[in-house]
Design an enzyme around this catalytic site. Structure first.
Site, mmCIF file in Angstrom:
data_model
loop_
_atom_site.group_PDB
_atom_site.id
_atom_site.type_symbol
_atom_site.label_atom_id
_atom_site.label_comp_id
_atom_site.label_asym_id
_atom_site.label_seq_id
_atom_site.Cartn_x
_atom_site.Cartn_y
_atom_site.Cartn_z
ATOM 1 N N THR A 278 -44.909 -71.198 58.246
ATOM 2 C CA THR A 278 -45.954 -71.122 57.241
ATOM 3 C C THR A 278 -47.161 -71.942 57.678
ATOM 4 O O THR A 278 -47.139 -72.581 58.735
ATOM 5 C CB THR A 278 -45.417 -71.569 55.866
ATOM 6 O OG1 THR A 278 -46.356 -71.228 54.848
ATOM 7 C CG2 THR A 278 -45.148 -73.067 55.823
ATOM 8 N N ASN A 279 -48.222 -71.891 56.905
ATOM 9 C CA ASN A 279 -49.433 -72.663 57.166
ATOM 10 C C ASN A 279 -49.614 -73.687 56.056
ATOM 11 O O ASN A 279 -49.129 -73.483 54.953
ATOM 12 C CB ASN A 279 -50.665 -71.758 57.168
ATOM 13 C CG ASN A 279 -50.888 -71.072 58.492
ATOM 14 O OD1 ASN A 279 -50.147 -71.279 59.453
ATOM 15 N ND2 ASN A 279 -51.911 -70.245 58.546
ATOM 16 N N ARG A 280 -50.357 -74.718 56.342
ATOM 17 C CA ARG A 280 -50.657 -75.700 55.304
ATOM 18 C C ARG A 280 -51.790 -75.172 54.437
ATOM 19 O O ARG A 280 -52.911 -75.000 54.894
ATOM 20 C CB ARG A 280 -51.077 -77.018 55.934
ATOM 21 C CG ARG A 280 -49.918 -77.775 56.540
ATOM 22 C CD ARG A 280 -50.365 -79.081 57.104
ATOM 23 N NE ARG A 280 -50.859 -79.984 56.063
ATOM 24 C CZ ARG A 280 -51.429 -81.162 56.335
ATOM 25 N NH1 ARG A 280 -51.602 -81.545 57.583
ATOM 26 N NH2 ARG A 280 -51.832 -81.939 55.357
#
Ligand code: CTP
Ligand code: CA
Length: 226
Positions: free
Chosen positions: A33-35
């Site tokens: 995932t991404n922040r």
């Protein structure tokens, strides 16, 4: 209360907006995932609804309440976000991509949890590139193509990268922010980059910035016919 007295700058406009991260599963218990907290995108959705827009918000996995009057579609992966956005884009005058889309996903999804099984070797994963949702919307033919606004979260050379994305994705406006200091925070500093030049919005809470951004976008939309 304040919004009641503001002019409805986006009255009669339909906004499609992406927000939050995407989550790309590796197996049933893990993923990439991404922040992204989704806060900026949700604040823009709220500010646009306050400004009279009809708002469709396509959201990745976030823990945020849906702003009043906003239609929300929840997705998990970049592909799902793409498939939710593309068929809807032509019915909107404005598209704002705030989502932190995972650039790659595991090439294969393991049906079962990958076990250590006492092996000394860590697993390796082949990745495959996800579709660029913003670029795909911006490629729609005239008449179906909304006014397109992108975001660029960078860790360095903000304006240079924002301008490069403006050209590469062929969009009207790129909003840059420098991270990771501001990620997940309630305030932010933004820089608007378009063909005319660049303009910094002073550090403020995300809802104030969202309202200012809505004013900037409404002014640009007003000078264009779609
Ligand atoms: N974006 C998108 N779909 C993707 C990747 C990005 O819609 N698959 C959108 C983002 O929502 C943002 C803009 O494109 O509005 C820029 O995203 P960013 O990650 O900064 O750009 P990339 O083109 O992915 O380049 P890089 O991550 O290498 O900087
Ligand atoms: Ca990216």
């Amino acid at each position: 209360v304040i919004s009641f007295f503001q002019p409805k700058l986006l009255a009669g406009k339909r906004l499609l907006i992406t927000a939050g991260p995407t989550f790309e599963p590796i197996d049933p218990v893990r993923g990439i995932t991404n922040r992204s907290s989704g806060k900026m995108g949700f604040a823009i959705a709220r500010a646009a609804a306050e400004a009279g827009a009809q708002v469709t918000l396509v959201a990745g996995p976030v823990h945020l309440n849906t702003p009043r009057g906003v239609q929300r579609i929840d997705v998990q992966t970049a592909q799902q976000m793409h498939d939710a956005v593309l068929p809807r884009a032509a019915a909107h005058e404005l598209f704002i991509a705030t989502a932190a889309v995972a650039d790659w996903r595991p090439a294969e999804l393991s049906e079962h949890k990958i076990k250590k099984n006492g092996s000394k070797l860590a697993p390796t994963f082949e990745l495959t590139e996800n579709p660029d949702i913003l670029a795909a919307v911006a490629r729609l033919p005239a008449g179906q193509r909304p006014f397109c606004v992108g975001f660029a979260a960078e860790s360095q050379d903000l304006v240079k990268h924002a301008r490069e994305k403006l050209v590469r994705k062929n969009v009207e406006l790129v909003v840059g922010n420098l991270g990771p200091a501001t990620f997940g925070r309630d305030d932010n500093t933004l820089v608007l980059v378009d063909a005319q030049g660049q303009r910094e919005l002073a550090t403020a809470d995300k809802l104030s910035l969202a309202r200012e951004l809505v004013r900037e976008i409404a002014a640009r939309l007003g000078t264009k016919t779609h």
